[in-house]
Design a protein around this motif. Structure first.
Motif, mmCIF file in Angstrom:
data_model
loop_
_atom_site.group_PDB
_atom_site.id
_atom_site.type_symbol
_atom_site.label_atom_id
_atom_site.label_comp_id
_atom_site.label_asym_id
_atom_site.label_seq_id
_atom_site.Cartn_x
_atom_site.Cartn_y
_atom_site.Cartn_z
ATOM 1 N N SER A 128 0.828 -1.214 0.000
ATOM 2 C CA SER A 128 0.000 0.000 0.000
ATOM 3 C C SER A 128 0.857 1.257 0.000
ATOM 4 C CB SER A 128 -0.927 0.006 1.211
ATOM 5 O OG SER A 128 -1.855 -1.048 1.133
ATOM 6 N N VAL A 129 1.896 1.258 0.824
ATOM 7 C CA VAL A 129 2.790 2.422 0.886
ATOM 8 C C VAL A 129 3.543 2.583 -0.431
ATOM 9 C CG1 VAL A 129 4.860 3.339 2.016
ATOM 10 C CG2 VAL A 129 3.013 2.385 3.392
ATOM 11 N N ALA A 130 3.978 1.468 -1.021
ATOM 12 C CA ALA A 130 4.722 1.526 -2.288
ATOM 13 C C ALA A 130 3.863 2.062 -3.424
ATOM 14 C CB ALA A 130 5.259 0.140 -2.646
ATOM 15 N N ARG A 131 2.541 1.928 -3.318
ATOM 16 C CA ARG A 131 1.631 2.366 -4.377
ATOM 17 C C ARG A 131 1.152 3.803 -4.195
ATOM 18 N NH1 ARG A 131 -1.283 -2.271 -6.728
ATOM 19 N NH2 ARG A 131 -3.183 -1.041 -6.647
ATOM 20 N N GLY A 172 0.825 7.573 -4.397
ATOM 21 C CA GLY A 172 1.298 8.567 -5.351
ATOM 22 C C GLY A 172 1.067 8.182 -6.801
ATOM 23 N N CYS A 173 0.630 6.955 -7.057
ATOM 24 C CA CYS A 173 0.374 6.498 -8.418
ATOM 25 C C CYS A 173 -1.128 6.360 -8.650
ATOM 26 C CB CYS A 173 1.035 5.147 -8.673
ATOM 27 S SG CYS A 173 2.808 5.267 -8.972
ATOM 28 N N THR A 174 -1.489 6.384 -9.910
ATOM 29 C CA THR A 174 -2.874 6.104 -10.294
ATOM 30 C C THR A 174 -2.894 4.773 -11.043
ATOM 31 O OG1 THR A 174 -2.554 7.402 -12.319
ATOM 32 C CG2 THR A 174 -3.537 8.525 -10.427
ATOM 33 N N PHE A 175 -4.030 4.068 -10.942
ATOM 34 C CA PHE A 175 -4.146 2.730 -11.504
ATOM 35 C C PHE A 175 -5.401 2.619 -12.352
ATOM 36 C CE2 PHE A 175 -1.622 2.498 -7.707
ATOM 37 C CZ PHE A 175 -0.616 1.620 -8.023
ATOM 38 N N ASP A 176 -5.352 1.719 -13.361
ATOM 39 C CA ASP A 176 -6.524 1.476 -14.197
ATOM 40 C C ASP A 176 -7.319 0.291 -13.643
ATOM 41 O OD1 ASP A 176 -5.127 -0.806 -14.937
ATOM 42 O OD2 ASP A 176 -4.676 -0.102 -16.954
ATOM 43 N N GLY A 181 -0.100 6.412 -14.088
ATOM 44 C CA GLY A 181 0.507 7.728 -13.909
ATOM 45 C C GLY A 181 0.947 7.944 -12.478
ATOM 46 N N GLY A 182 1.449 9.127 -12.233
ATOM 47 C CA GLY A 182 1.905 9.479 -10.900
ATOM 48 C C GLY A 182 3.358 9.094 -10.673
ATOM 49 N N ASN A 183 3.750 9.103 -9.409
ATOM 50 C CA ASN A 183 5.121 8.800 -9.040
ATOM 51 C C ASN A 183 5.089 8.032 -7.722
ATOM 52 O OD1 ASN A 183 7.887 8.733 -8.921
ATOM 53 N ND2 ASN A 183 8.093 10.834 -8.182
ATOM 54 N N CYS A 184 5.518 6.764 -7.757
ATOM 55 C CA CYS A 184 5.533 5.946 -6.545
ATOM 56 C C CYS A 184 6.643 4.893 -6.641
ATOM 57 C CB CYS A 184 4.178 5.284 -6.329
ATOM 58 S SG CYS A 184 3.727 4.097 -7.607
ATOM 59 N N MET A 185 6.927 4.265 -5.501
ATOM 60 C CA MET A 185 7.962 3.227 -5.453
ATOM 61 C C MET A 185 7.606 2.024 -6.311
ATOM 62 S SD MET A 185 9.337 2.970 -1.521
ATOM 63 C CE MET A 185 7.773 2.455 -0.866
#
Length: 110
Positions: A35-38, A40-44, A51-55
């Motif tokens: 959850s933390v690694a995801r 900042g990102c967006t998902f389909d 998109g976004g920026n995440c680990m």
């Protein structure tokens, strides 16, 4: 049998029951680290990063993805409940065997 033997065998039986049965009811949702690694990102709809920026964007394939017990299942068994349970049982038995072997070796040296 000694009390310690009964204690060890009952603990092993409990672990086998948990791994073989209860493991099938574990949540399929991402755990805390995922959850933390995801963040900042967006998902389909297919849970792919759009998109976004995440680990999670730096994530690579697991090097053991083709192993017989990859993905908490046993390769070649199509029944998901049986495959997950058997994977847990095999994991418990392997761990118990390695631990018992290590204690046996240490006991011989003492």
């Amino acid at each position: 049998m000694k009390k310690s033997t009964w204690f060890i065998l009952s603990g092993l039986l409990g672990a086998l029951l948990l791994a073989g049965v209860v493991s099938n009811f574990a949540s399929g949702h991402p755990d805390g680290l995922d959850s933390v690694a995801r963040e900042g990102c967006t998902f389909d709809d297919q849970d792919q990063i759009t998109g976004g920026n995440c680990m999670a964007q730096a994530e690579t394939d697991n090097q053991t993805k083709d192993s017989p017990l990859a993905g908490y299942s046993v390769k070649g068994i199509s029944n998901e409940f049986l495959s997950t349970g058997l994977s847990g049982v095999i994991g418990v038995l392997l761990t118990f065997g390695v631990g018992a072997g290590a204690f046996w070796l240490l006991k011989k040296k003492a």
